[in-house]
Design a protein around this motif. Structure first.
Motif: not given
Lengths: 546, 226
Positions: A84-85, A313, A316, A386, B4-5, B106, B111
């Motif tokens: 992510d990111w 929502m 992020w 997670a 994401p990302g 992430t 899954w």
């Protein structure tokens, strides 16, 4: 008989067709409003003006002007959190000052700013058509509206000048051809500076001075003076010539005549219902339904914060506060004041009442941050199902001031989050708080700095800074120096798009900070003109060094 | 690509004097020990950089040729109509694979990992590269209709025809995504609750994650001519 009738009908049809043909093709519109039948009353003038102000709605988005100003400073960072990111590396480039013209954020901000300029230019052009009207009321209203639009356009150019430096000056809506900036960077930036100054000085006396619901969120004399204050404050960076006395003159007009005062509580300026603030000078009035785009809860909070605030929502998990910056509030040496329990570092230990066992300065402006363990409305801990095995706090969600690394595996719970604007429980991705563009505290600190620059021992400079400190509930300073002034501006103005220009003005922009090596190349003091714009317009000269 | 990302990740190049449809990115040549895809150092400066020097054209979003074949066969009282359609030589960026065909905790939380014939369990990082660009040539049976005309003796009725018709009956393709159809327009990513944007004709060749499956429709009917 039959044939004859047919002929008659035919010639009749031809005649009708000929009679219907005419040369006047002007249509009279009944279902929509045009410039010809609009612009009659003051309400209609204000309605047309709305387009110019709604352009400001990009301020609260991710990947726009606010983002490039903030992530590139020592206030905020977006770490890569595994998958992510990362986002093409543009966020790391911004933080580490290794950015290049192809970074998409620069083009977003450029489009946002010139979109605002263009809307002002168009409306100015439309209102100029009314100046030939025979109705004196219309002419008077048109003149006032044009002045207001010129002030707003000066704000867009102030932002352009600050971010990109040498930008093309486009002021005529009817101009065709690709606009050019000055081939000489310094001369070009000075020209934009001079334009912003002269435009604002020119319209200053035409702008409204009263503060009513009609002028809220609009360009008043005080908003224009606020732009001038900030323009003069950074004049040495922009043009090479400092203008400290002009800072004081512009600030004094607001302080003495504007009728603003510091709110008793710092956080009240940023509450959901902050339109009553006596301190805010110019805002963009966001609304979760009618004026959307203020996305901070999504941009900064953790995925699991959705349950904490019962948002519709999922956030992020992006923007986090750099630990050193957070510590500038709680550090008793840099920020003397009453001491008490505060969250620090990894904030691992709490007593049985959930009180942190670290001690630090209790600055009221810590309301700028969301930090420490997070709880759902029923009192249970928010859980990150997670959570990474390497995250020191495990699944229970705790925003730790400490962060581990910018890449590749930033802690998902690392870094205090931006709590500056009150989040609405049960809210959406759009906030209703009004986005503060200028407020009195900024002006007071600007005046204090100008006085201090002219005379390091000026007693009024110290008084003004201590006025700000007093409101924040911390101890007064006994003397001022550059570090104290910069740090006080930092604590007061966090996330209000001033940190980058403050660091540049104080000569700290190229310093090293967390996950950012020193960046001595002076080219990074302005952002590059976006590559997409350079490709599209051969008349643009890229900023030096890029 | 999207969140994401993978926002601000270049996927296409539009270059003056060059054809449209160039898919643009790094070339994967293996897997690094840390599970990230190993990308080719195209510039030859000793290491891969996240920059245009180490990106190249890795696909073509527009087809080389299209075919359409419509045929009707009549035998005794039966008639059979088949409509085949195909496109050849175009590539697609398989966004589902670009995000989810890896053990990136992430991104997919381990899954619902996408597993196609390209799946490599050593990859633990979602990062767009040439391995997500696939040849999407295909032949589809868009429509098949089988009809039978009953012999009619009764007066007042001219004909009776019964038919069964199917749409989207099968696709022959090597593409592993949802739909190998040529994407002449890009609607941008619809992540974080956003909606697809307005179609962009300058960026063909991207299958976005908002792609839904094609439905197969079977129609049964009788025509009576009076």
């Amino acid at each position: 008989m039959k044939t004859m009738m047919r002929k008659t009908i035919m010639s009749g049809l031809v005649a009708t067709a000929l009679m219907l043909s005419c040369t006047n093709l002007d249509e009279e519109l009944f279902d929509s409003v045009t410039a010809d039948n609009f612009f009659k009353t003051q309400e209609e003038f204000i309605a047309a003006l709305g387009q110019a102000y709604s352009s400001l709605g990009g301020l609260g988005n991710h990947s726009n002007l606010w983002s490039i100003q903030e992530i590139s400073s020592d206030e905020l960072v977006i770490t890569t959190k595994g998958g992510d990111w990362y986002d093409g590396g543009v966020l790391i480039q911004l933080h580490q000052h290794t950015f290049s013209p192809s970074n998409g954020f620069f083009n977003n901000a450029w489009g946002f700013l010139y979109g605002g300029v263009n809307t002002c230019n168009r409306l100015i052009f439309q209102f100029e058509q009314l100046l030939s009207s025979t109705d004196p009321t219309t002419v008077d209203l048109a003149n006032k509206t044009i002045s207001e639009l010129r002030a707003l356009r000066a704000l867009w150019y102030y932002w352009l000048l600050d971010a990109y430096g040498n930008v093309p000056l486009v002021t005529d809506f009817t101009a065709t051809g690709a606009p050019a900036n000055n081939a000489n960077f310094a001369a070009g930036r000075t020209a934009v500076y001079n334009f912003v100054e002269s435009e604002l000085l020119d319209v200053l006396d035409d702008l409204p001075t009263e503060k009513t619901s009609t002028t809220y969120g609009r360009m008043t004399r005080w908003a224009a003076q606020a732009i001038l204050t900030k323009l003069y404050l950074n004049a040495e960076v922009y043009t090479g010539t400092p203008q400290w006395n002009k800072v004081i003159t512009a600030a004094d007009d607001i302080i003495d005549n504007g009728g603003f005062s510091l709110e008793g509580l710092y956080a009240d300026n940023f509450a959901i219902e902050n339109s009553g603030s006596r301190e805010n000078i110019f805002v963009y009035p966001y609304d979760k339904v009618f004026a959307q785009g203020f996305n901070w809860p999504m941009m900064t909070l953790h995925y699991a914060s959705q349950g904490v605030y019962r948002f519709t929502m999922q956030p992020w998990n992006g923007y986090a506060v750099v630990e050193e910056f957070y510590n500038s509030y709680v550090d008793p040496v840099a920020n003397p004041g009453p001491q008490g329990p505060v969250w620090k570092g990894l904030c691992p230990d709490v007593d049985e009442n959930g009180i942190p066992d670290d001690t630090g300065t209790l600055d009221e402006r810590l309301s700028n941050f969301i930090v420490g363990p997070q709880f759902n409305p029923d009192g249970s801990r928010a859980i990150d199902p997670a959570a990474e095995p390497f995250d020191p706090d495990g699944p229970p969600l705790t925003f730790t001031p400490e962060n581990n690394e910018i890449f590749p595996d930033g802690w998902r719970q690392g870094g205090a989050r931006i709590g500056k604007y009150e989040f609405e429980v049960g809210g959406t991705n759009n906030m209703s708080n009004d986005f503060v563009i200028f407020r009195l505290a900024d002006i007071l600190l600007a005046k204090a700095e100008a006085l201090w620059r002219l005379n390091n021992a000026d007693p009024e400079a110290l008084t003004l800074v201590n006025q700000i400190r007093d409101r924040a509930g911390v101890d007064p300073f006994t003397s001022l120096d550059a570090d104290k002034l910069l740090a006080e501006r930092g604590r007061e103005m966090f996330a209000e798009m001033t940190r980058r220009q403050d660091l540049i003005r104080f000569g700290k922009w190229s310093d090293a900070w967390w996950e950012k090596p020193a960046s001595p190349d002076p080219k990074y003091r302005v952002f590059p003109i976006p590559q997409i714009q350079i490709d599209a317009n051969a008349n643009l000269t890229q900023n030096p060094g890029y | 690509m999207g969140a994401p990302g993978q926002n601000d990740t270049q996927l296409v190049r539009v270059k003056e004097g060059d054809p449209l449809g160039q898919i643009w990115g790094p070339i994967q040549i293996g897997v690094n020990p840390d599970g990230t895809p190993r990308l080719q150092d195209l510039s030859g400066d000793g290491s891969y950089c996240n920059c245009n020097d180490d990106r190249t054209v890795i696909g073509n979003g527009l087809p080389k040729f299209l075919i359409g074949w419509n045929n009707t066969i009549r035998y005794k009282n039966f008639d059979l109509n088949l409509f085949f359609r195909g496109a050849f030589g175009h590539d697609l960026i398989n966004s589902y694979r670009g995000f989810y065909e890896n053990l990136e905790s992430t991104t997919v939380g381990n899954w619902n990992v996408v597993k196609t014939k390209y799946y490599n369990p050593d990859i633990t990082k979602a990062q767009f590269n040439s391995s997500h660009v696939e040849d999407a040539s295909f032949v589809k049976l868009d429509n098949a209709t089988l009809g039978y005309n009953f012999p009619v003796k009764a007066s007042g009725i001219r004909n009776i025809r019964a038919f069964i018709s199917g749409q989207n009956l099968f696709v022959i393709t090597g593409y592993t995504g949802v739909d190998p159809e040529v994407r002449y327009f890009d609607v941008n990513d619809s992540d974080n609750g956003g909606r697809p944007g307005s179609p962009d004709p300058l960026s063909p060749g991207i299958e976005r994650r908002s792609t839904y499956f094609t439905t197969r429709i079977i129609t049964v009917g009788i025509n009576i001519g009076l």
